[in-house]
Write a protein that holds these residues in place. Structure first.
Motif, PDB file in Angstrom:
ATOM      1  N   UNK A  39     -20.525   6.382   9.086  1.00  0.00           N
ATOM      2  CA  UNK A  39     -19.541   5.739   8.234  1.00  0.00           C
ATOM      3  C   UNK A  39     -18.199   5.773   8.951  1.00  0.00           C
ATOM      4  N   UNK A  40     -17.484   4.643   8.933  1.00  0.00           N
ATOM      5  CA  UNK A  40     -16.292   4.539   9.767  1.00  0.00           C
ATOM      6  C   UNK A  40     -14.992   4.386   8.970  1.00  0.00           C
ATOM      7  N   UNK A  41     -15.050   3.845   7.768  1.00  0.00           N
ATOM      8  CA  UNK A  41     -13.826   3.572   7.011  1.00  0.00           C
ATOM      9  C   UNK A  41     -13.881   4.271   5.662  1.00  0.00           C
ATOM     10  N   UNK A  42     -12.710   4.351   5.045  1.00  0.00           N
ATOM     11  CA  UNK A  42     -12.624   4.989   3.735  1.00  0.00           C
ATOM     12  C   UNK A  42     -13.466   4.250   2.705  1.00  0.00           C
ATOM     13  N   UNK A  43     -13.502   2.912   2.813  1.00  0.00           N
ATOM     14  CA  UNK A  43     -14.289   2.136   1.849  1.00  0.00           C
ATOM     15  C   UNK A  43     -15.768   2.500   1.900  1.00  0.00           C
ATOM     16  N   UNK A  44     -16.259   2.898   3.057  1.00  0.00           N
ATOM     17  CA  UNK A  44     -17.667   3.274   3.174  1.00  0.00           C
ATOM     18  C   UNK A  44     -17.931   4.671   2.620  1.00  0.00           C
ATOM     19  N   UNK A  45     -16.908   5.500   2.535  1.00  0.00           N
ATOM     20  CA  UNK A  45     -17.092   6.853   2.000  1.00  0.00           C
ATOM     21  C   UNK A  45     -16.977   6.902   0.474  1.00  0.00           C
ATOM     22  N   UNK A  46     -16.284   5.955  -0.118  1.00  0.00           N
ATOM     23  CA  UNK A  46     -16.044   6.003  -1.559  1.00  0.00           C
ATOM     24  C   UNK A  46     -17.326   6.018  -2.388  1.00  0.00           C
ATOM     25  N   UNK A  47     -18.365   5.254  -2.041  1.00  0.00           N
ATOM     26  CA  UNK A  47     -19.561   5.244  -2.902  1.00  0.00           C
ATOM     27  C   UNK A  47     -20.474   6.453  -2.732  1.00  0.00           C
ATOM     28  N   UNK A  48     -20.139   7.389  -1.841  1.00  0.00           N
ATOM     29  CA  UNK A  48     -21.035   8.528  -1.634  1.00  0.00           C
ATOM     30  C   UNK A  48     -21.256   9.281  -2.943  1.00  0.00           C
ATOM     31  N   UNK A  49     -22.486   9.679  -3.188  1.00  0.00           N
ATOM     32  CA  UNK A  49     -22.836  10.404  -4.408  1.00  0.00           C
ATOM     33  C   UNK A  49     -22.603  11.897  -4.181  1.00  0.00           C
ATOM     34  N   UNK A  50     -21.759  12.467  -4.992  1.00  0.00           N
ATOM     35  CA  UNK A  50     -21.447  13.890  -4.898  1.00  0.00           C
ATOM     36  C   UNK A  50     -22.466  14.708  -5.695  1.00  0.00           C
ATOM     37  N   UNK A  51     -22.764  14.238  -6.892  1.00  0.00           N
ATOM     38  CA  UNK A  51     -23.748  14.922  -7.739  1.00  0.00           C
ATOM     39  C   UNK A  51     -24.210  13.939  -8.824  1.00  0.00           C
ATOM     40  N   UNK A  52     -25.100  14.413  -9.672  1.00  0.00           N
ATOM     41  CA  UNK A  52     -25.583  13.605 -10.805  1.00  0.00           C
ATOM     42  C   UNK A  52     -25.247  14.328 -12.107  1.00  0.00           C
ATOM     43  N   UNK A  53     -24.770  13.587 -13.060  1.00  0.00           N
ATOM     44  CA  UNK A  53     -24.483  14.128 -14.383  1.00  0.00           C
ATOM     45  C   UNK A  53     -25.011  13.165 -15.456  1.00  0.00           C
ATOM     46  N   UNK A  54     -25.863  13.706 -16.353  1.00  0.00           N
ATOM     47  CA  UNK A  54     -26.437  12.917 -17.439  1.00  0.00           C
ATOM     48  C   UNK A  54     -27.166  11.682 -16.917  1.00  0.00           C
ATOM     49  N   UNK A  55     -27.825  11.862 -15.789  1.00  0.00           N
ATOM     50  CA  UNK A  55     -28.603  10.776 -15.209  1.00  0.00           C
ATOM     51  C   UNK A  55     -27.795   9.726 -14.487  1.00  0.00           C
ATOM     52  N   UNK A  56     -26.504   9.921 -14.397  1.00  0.00           N
ATOM     53  CA  UNK A  56     -25.632   8.956 -13.717  1.00  0.00           C
ATOM     54  C   UNK A  56     -25.018   9.611 -12.485  1.00  0.00           C
ATOM     55  N   UNK A  57     -24.842   8.839 -11.402  1.00  0.00           N
ATOM     56  CA  UNK A  57     -24.263   9.424 -10.177  1.00  0.00           C
ATOM     57  C   UNK A  57     -22.751   9.621 -10.315  1.00  0.00           C
ATOM     58  N   UNK A  58     -22.299  10.706  -9.769  1.00  0.00           N
ATOM     59  CA  UNK A  58     -20.862  10.960  -9.647  1.00  0.00           C
ATOM     60  C   UNK A  58     -20.487  10.673  -8.207  1.00  0.00           C
ATOM     61  N   UNK A  59     -19.757   9.604  -8.035  1.00  0.00           N
ATOM     62  CA  UNK A  59     -19.431   9.184  -6.665  1.00  0.00           C
ATOM     63  C   UNK A  59     -18.110   9.824  -6.209  1.00  0.00           C
ATOM     64  N   UNK A  60     -17.923   9.765  -4.902  1.00  0.00           N
ATOM     65  CA  UNK A  60     -16.743  10.417  -4.312  1.00  0.00           C
ATOM     66  C   UNK A  60     -15.463   9.819  -4.862  1.00  0.00           C
ATOM     67  N   UNK A  61     -15.419   8.505  -5.074  1.00  0.00           N
ATOM     68  CA  UNK A  61     -14.205   7.872  -5.571  1.00  0.00           C
ATOM     69  C   UNK A  61     -13.892   8.262  -7.010  1.00  0.00           C
ATOM     70  N   UNK A  62     -14.891   8.848  -7.707  1.00  0.00           N
ATOM     71  CA  UNK A  62     -14.651   9.292  -9.087  1.00  0.00           C
ATOM     72  C   UNK A  62     -13.877  10.600  -9.149  1.00  0.00           C
TER      73      UNK A  62
END
Length: 802
Positions: free
Chosen positions: A241-264
């Motif tokens: 991954x090279x840019x900030x835009x590519x890092x934002x969607x990374x999944x940090x964890x899951x809560x209530x069946x939904x992904x918690x992404x880095x940008x959250x």
């Protein structure tokens, strides 16, 4: 008169004028070629062999750097032979160790020993260091030969810094004569991940989990290849991954069946690896590219090569960026060398005129006019073979030698002319005159060379400084001896003529003047002999006066030079933040730039010490500013006193740099002790006493032990009960406040980093510690406040060992 066997030395050269002329021409051409290849420098190469070792551990305190990084390295370095001085300085996230070796130590062999010592200490260094300690063979106290300023009105300083570091510095480092190239004033571009602690805590995620996600999301490992019967395929994957835009969607964890992404939970953007960096040139944002020369390189040629490369450098970077020369060391060197060369030419002309005034024959005058420059130019051949340079001392030696080398030629010419006046033919007179004066000329030259022998035997830095002077002068005298026994008698045999006794008006006028001078001298000598007591009293008084003047005249290592360049160091209050220091720097920058004697200025601040800044000032030519560098410093000192909370220390850049540490003054005094507490007590007392001396100005110290500390007192029993380890605490704090490098981005020409931290609003007060949660051994998040409390105190921002 006894000949002592010297007739065989001059006779073959007198009898073979063509061969002698060819040998003379060969000596002249060799000297001219050697002169053109001699390096040009202000002074002889006299720096101690110095190696600087740097190590970094982002976020580590000065005490941690001193104990965990500097100490293991110093223990290994102390075993290296030839080390005369070892100094280390530890600050926030950085350690610098300077090793000085004996003058006779080969710097390349010393570098191999330092590299082996670093490898031996690697097992004792922290495992989480982002890179191995590295070393460079240069003196940190030396000044760059050229400073370039890069700026842009279209893009930010991180992008300018990237182009300077990745392209400009690399190309300049390849130029002949360039040693080291450093870039100051900003830092590399990076993807910054600033975590919102409250959102992270609400989701039950800790900073170490975020760090692990970022670390695992980026890879650049071997993947192999596939092969069929006819084709082969290289396996490639989108693993980077090279840019900030590519890092934002990374999944940090899951809560209530939904992904918690880095940008959250974080603000992810393309920024800079260290926001605590700033630079300017002439009051505008810019980065500085400092160019240092290789030891022994021709400064003027190196500067000319770099400047000639500037058009190509400008074409290799985006057109929105600009490169200018902010400081240039060569003008003062050119002017100094030009003045000495002109002095040398004038001295040769004066010698020729004096010879003509006494000999009153253009033929007799032409012979020493050839012998003197021939001896001086021939000396350049030996200078080149010995690795010397064209500098102020070597040219001064040639200038002084002008008065010595002419003596040998005049002695031989006068003796040959005496025989011609007695009626001998020029050829026979030359054979006999050279035979009679051979031993005399040899004794004169030998005695002169013997005078400089003690200088050749001097040791230390002074011996190295004046050795080139003594050798150059001795070689010139030796060439004078050679020319006087070969070329000079050959020319006398071919050019001198017997006078018929008829002389012109000029000759008769000069003869009358000499006779009058002899009569005046005779009367003065008779008066002195009649008043011997008075003469002895004058002699004793003169000796006493010289002794008194020797005592009262100021003494120093080397005369203070006006190189037209100033180094400045701004030191603010030790608790000063980077933002406040940047404002102070802008104030000093405007005051200094407004001075009529200042031509250009480049400045930078930040890095490991947020309360310090550096200035590089180029003064206008002395013909324009009318004031010396010291007078300009005194004026700037008065002007900058109005800035509260910081002080500017200025010093004139000198060609002689003794010591391996940068300093804010001309002289350094090192206070040593095995007890750090004793240094903390006595160093301020010593500095206060030095400030009371009227002879001293701008007394300062690199000891910084009064900065503020957000002390975290850990209840180990409570932490153990909650399952929290010390390693987990340190790692979490580093994630939050250490601008931690958690991943690498591999580009085509450079590598960049992903930086993990918390937003600036969490870094403005120690109260932010209450929002820090640490993962326990069973995975639960534990607030820091349950096992630790904040205790304000003071911190040693900089630790220096010697």
């Amino acid at each position: 008169m006894r000949d002592f066997g010297f007739s065989s030395v001059s006779a073959p050269f007198i009898k073979r004028p063509v061969a002698t002329s060819l040998l003379t021409a060969a000596l002249l051409l060799a000297g001219i070629v050697a002169f053109r290849h001699l390096p040009v420098a202000p002074l002889p190469e006299i720096d101690y062999p110095t190696i600087s070792v740097s190590a970094g551990l982002p976020g580590a305190s000065p005490a941690t750097m001193a104990s965990a990084v500097a100490t293991p390295l110093e223990r290994q370095f102390s075993r290296i032979a030839g080390v005369t001085e070892m100094t280390s300085s530890s600050s926030l996230g950085s350690t610098n160790i300077t090793l000085q070796f004996d003058l006779n130590r080969d710097i390349n062999a010393a570098g191999r020993d330092v590299e082996a010592a670093i490898n031996a200490a690697r097992g004792q260094l922290p495992a989480n260091m982002p890179g191995n300690p590295h070393y460079r063979k240069s003196n940190p106290a030396d000044a760059p030969i050229l400073n370039l300023a890069m700026s842009s009105t279209e893009v930010g300083l991180p992008q300018v810094y990237d182009e300077a570091d990745s392209i400009v510095a690399q190309k300049i480092a390849q130029i002949q004569g360039v040693g080291q190239v450093f870039v100051y004033g900003s830092s590399q571009p990076a993807v910054r991940v600033e975590v919102n602690l409250r959102q992270l805590n609400n989701l039950g995620v800790n900073l170490e989990q975020v760090r692990q996600v970022l670390n695992n999301a980026n890879a650049n490992r071997p993947k192999g290849m596939l092969s069929t019967g006819a084709h082969s395929f290289e396996i490639n994957a989108t693993d980077q991954l090279f840019t900030a835009a590519q890092y934002k969607p990374l999944i940090v964890t899951w809560r209530n069946g939904a992904p918690v992404r880095l940008e959250d939970v974080a603000d992810v953007y393309d920024g800079t690896a260290d926001y605590r960096n700033a630079g300017s040139a002439n009051g505008e944002p810019a980065v500085t590219v400092a160019v240092f020369r290789q030891p022994g390189a021709n400064i003027l040629d190196t500067v000319d090569r770099v400047i000639a490369e500037l058009p190509a450098l400008r074409s290799s970077i985006p057109p929105t960026m600009h490169i200018i020369v902010s400081q240039d060391r060569s003008p003062t060197i050119r002017a100094s060398i030009h003045d000495v060369e002109w002095t040398l030419i004038v001295s040769i002309l004066l010698v020729v005129l004096v010879v003509f005034a006494f000999l009153r024959d253009w033929r007799a005058t032409a012979i020493p006019s050839i012998a003197v420059p021939l001896s001086l130019v021939g000396s350049c051949t030996v200078m080149y073979l010995l690795g010397y340079s064209i500098d102020n001392l070597s040219l001064m030696a040639l200038t002084i030698a002008t008065g010595f080398v002419v003596d040998d030629a005049i002695v031989v010419i006068e003796n040959i002319a005496r025989h011609i006046e007695d009626g001998m033919q020029p050829f026979a007179a030359s054979l006999r005159g050279a035979k009679e004066m051979g031993f005399t000329v040899l004794s004169m030259s030998t005695s002169l060379i013997a005078v400089f022998t003690p200088i050749l035997l001097m040791g230390g830095i002074l011996g190295r400084l004046f050795r080139e002077f003594a050798v150059t002068l001795s070689v010139a005298i030796a060439f004078s001896l050679l020319v006087s026994l070969t070329t000079t008698p050959m020319l006398c045999a071919r050019f001198l003529r017997h006078e018929n006794g008829q002389h012109g008006t000029l000759y008769r006028w000069a003869e009358n003047a000499f006779e009058a001078m002899k009569r005046d001298y005779d009367r003065g000598l008779q008066w002195v002999l009649r008043h011997q007591a008075f003469t002895m009293a004058v002699l004793l008084a003169t000796i006493a006066l010289n002794a008194y003047l020797f005592i009262v005249i100021p003494k120093g290592f080397f005369p203070q030079q006006d190189t037209g360049r100033l180094n400045g160091s701004i030191v603010g209050d030790q608790a000063l933040s980077f933002a406040a220091m940047r404002d102070k720097l802008d104030q000093f920058d405007k005051i200094v730039l407004a001075d009529p004697a200042v031509d250009t200025i480049s400045a930078y601040t930040g890095g490991n010490r947020t309360n310090t800044a550096r200035l590089n000032i180029q003064l206008k030519p002395i013909e324009v500013r009318k004031l010396s560098a010291d007078e300009v410093i005194a004026r700037l000192r008065r002007k900058t006193r109005i800035v509260p909370g910081a002080q500017l220390f200025l010093s004139s850049v000198q060609d002689v740099s003794v010591g391996g540490r940068q300093s804010s003054a001309q002289f350094q005094y090192a206070l040593q002790s095995e007890d750090l507490n004793a240094l903390d007590h006595w160093a301020p007392l010593l500095m206060d006493k030095l400030r009371e001396l009227p002879e001293l100005r701008d007394v300062n110290s690199d000891q910084q032990t009064h900065g503020l500390e957000a002390g975290l007192v850990i209840d180990r029993d409570a932490a153990s009960r909650l399952g929290v380890s010390m390693q987990a605490i340190d790692a979490t704090l580093n994630d939050a406040f250490g601008q931690r490098q958690v991943s690498n981005i591999y580009e085509g020409i450079n590598q960049y980093h992903v930086i993990l931290s918390v937003p600036p609003e969490y870094q403005g007060s120690p109260d932010a510690l209450k929002d820090i949660y640490v993962a326990s051994g069973n995975g639960h998040l534990v607030p820091v406040s349950t096992f630790a409390h904040y205790a304000p105190s003071q911190l040693a921002l900089s630790v220096t060992h010697q």
